[in-house]
Write a protein that holds these residues in place. Structure first.
Motif, PDB file in Angstrom:
ATOM      1  N   MET A   1      30.742  48.078  36.196  1.00 36.57           N
ATOM      2  CA  MET A   1      31.294  47.409  37.380  1.00 36.57           C
ATOM      3  C   MET A   1      31.378  48.364  38.563  1.00 36.57           C
ATOM      4  O   MET A   1      30.939  49.485  38.504  1.00 36.57           O
ATOM      5  N   GLY A   2      31.947  47.923  39.634  1.00 38.08           N
ATOM      6  CA  GLY A   2      31.985  48.715  40.850  1.00 38.08           C
ATOM      7  C   GLY A   2      31.503  47.866  42.006  1.00 38.08           C
ATOM      8  O   GLY A   2      30.810  46.865  41.801  1.00 38.08           O
TER       9      GLY A   2
ATOM     10  N   THR B   1      28.998  44.398  42.444  1.00 42.90           N
ATOM     11  CA  THR B   1      29.646  43.164  42.887  1.00 42.90           C
ATOM     12  C   THR B   1      29.039  42.651  44.183  1.00 42.90           C
ATOM     13  O   THR B   1      28.649  41.485  44.280  1.00 42.90           O
ATOM     14  N   PHE B   2      28.953  43.517  45.183  1.00 35.20           N
ATOM     15  CA  PHE B   2      28.397  43.072  46.459  1.00 35.20           C
ATOM     16  C   PHE B   2      26.940  42.674  46.306  1.00 35.20           C
ATOM     17  O   PHE B   2      26.480  41.712  46.920  1.00 35.20           O
TER      18      PHE B   2
ATOM     19  N   SER C   1      39.181  38.132  38.846  1.00 34.63           N
ATOM     20  CA  SER C   1      39.835  39.421  39.099  1.00 34.63           C
ATOM     21  C   SER C   1      38.968  40.366  39.915  1.00 34.63           C
ATOM     22  O   SER C   1      39.472  41.124  40.748  1.00 34.63           O
ATOM     23  N   VAL C   2      37.659  40.311  39.695  1.00 37.42           N
ATOM     24  CA  VAL C   2      36.793  41.205  40.455  1.00 37.42           C
ATOM     25  C   VAL C   2      36.836  40.870  41.942  1.00 37.42           C
ATOM     26  O   VAL C   2      36.777  41.755  42.796  1.00 37.42           O
TER      27      VAL C   2
ATOM     28  N   GLU D   1      39.492  42.626  43.671  1.00 41.16           N
ATOM     29  CA  GLU D   1      39.161  43.997  44.055  1.00 41.16           C
ATOM     30  C   GLU D   1      38.444  44.029  45.401  1.00 41.16           C
ATOM     31  O   GLU D   1      38.653  44.921  46.214  1.00 41.16           O
ATOM     32  N   ILE D   2      37.582  43.042  45.606  1.00 42.05           N
ATOM     33  CA  ILE D   2      36.868  42.961  46.882  1.00 42.05           C
ATOM     34  C   ILE D   2      37.839  42.739  48.036  1.00 42.05           C
ATOM     35  O   ILE D   2      37.785  43.453  49.043  1.00 42.05           O
ATOM     36  N   THR D   3      38.728  41.774  47.887  1.00 39.21           N
ATOM     37  CA  THR D   3      39.682  41.537  48.963  1.00 39.21           C
ATOM     38  C   THR D   3      40.558  42.769  49.172  1.00 39.21           C
ATOM     39  O   THR D   3      40.911  43.086  50.305  1.00 39.21           O
ATOM     40  N   GLY D   4      40.854  43.470  48.085  1.00 37.14           N
ATOM     41  CA  GLY D   4      41.614  44.710  48.218  1.00 37.14           C
ATOM     42  C   GLY D   4      40.853  45.755  49.019  1.00 37.14           C
ATOM     43  O   GLY D   4      41.415  46.436  49.886  1.00 37.14           O
ATOM     44  N   TRP D   5      39.563  45.857  48.739  1.00 33.48           N
ATOM     45  CA  TRP D   5      38.747  46.831  49.471  1.00 33.48           C
ATOM     46  C   TRP D   5      38.726  46.489  50.964  1.00 33.48           C
ATOM     47  O   TRP D   5      38.880  47.358  51.825  1.00 33.48           O
TER      48      TRP D   5
END
Lengths: 92, 92
Positions: free
Chosen positions: A1-2, A6-7, A72-73, A76-80
């Motif tokens: 992952m990472g 994802t993007f 959940s992933v 992480e994107i919205t967090g970034w």
DNA sequence: GGAACGATTAGATGATTTTCTAAATATCTC
DNA sequence: GAGATATTTAGAAAATCATCTAATCGTTCC
């Protein structure tokens, strides 16, 4: 992952549409494939990209493989993105 | 613009790092480039991808071109993700 | 105007990606 | 076990992408 995977997974319109299809519940690979004008093999490839990115998970039930959203992933994107919008320069 | 270009722009680690560099203010192409171990031409290419995706904007001041973050496109991304997380099937 | 500097554009190359067809794997039913 | 169905894997072709070098464009300063 990472974020990389994802993007990259999200950068394809077919894959974004697959995620959209899975909003209201799990679907089999065949059901997903029937929404697109491409071979099952190609859809299968897109599903594997989404799976490797952690965006969906698969659940084998007999002859069928059900795919479902894994949100959940996306958190992480919205967090970034939120981190990018914060102006504190000491953040990760 | 569109998700296509935005996600594709975000899928490259160099480009994400450029966005991060711009968090605390505009920087010139040269300043940005000095953070990376690649030619200025390559960095310029990445900047143009980010610009075409609407993620940054450029501001020419004399000899220098300043680049700065453009956060509104990121809001569209979080909006798209939020739409995916909502379970209403009548949504766009 | 010409040299110097900051940055982009043009063109080429190797790597990755999307898609296909064909073959393989897994499960069910007879 | 053989056939049918659901799905994936393998391998290939065309398109896209990241990167480089070399050339060009825009601005400043003499």
């Amino acid at each position: 992952m990472g974020f990389q995977e994802t993007f990259k997974a999200l950068s394809d319109p077919t894959r974004r549409e697959i995620l959209h299809l899975l909003r209201d519940g799990a679907k089999t690979a065949g059901e997903i494939g029937s929404h697109f004008d491409m071979t099952g093999a190609t859809v299968s490839h897109h599903l594997s990209v989404l799976r490797e990115a952690g965006l969906i998970s698969d659940d084998r039930r007999g002859k069928y493989i059900y795919y479902e959203l894994n949100l959940s992933v996306l958190d992480e994107i919205t967090g970034w993105i939120a981190g990018l919008k914060g102006d504190r320069s000491d953040e990760a």
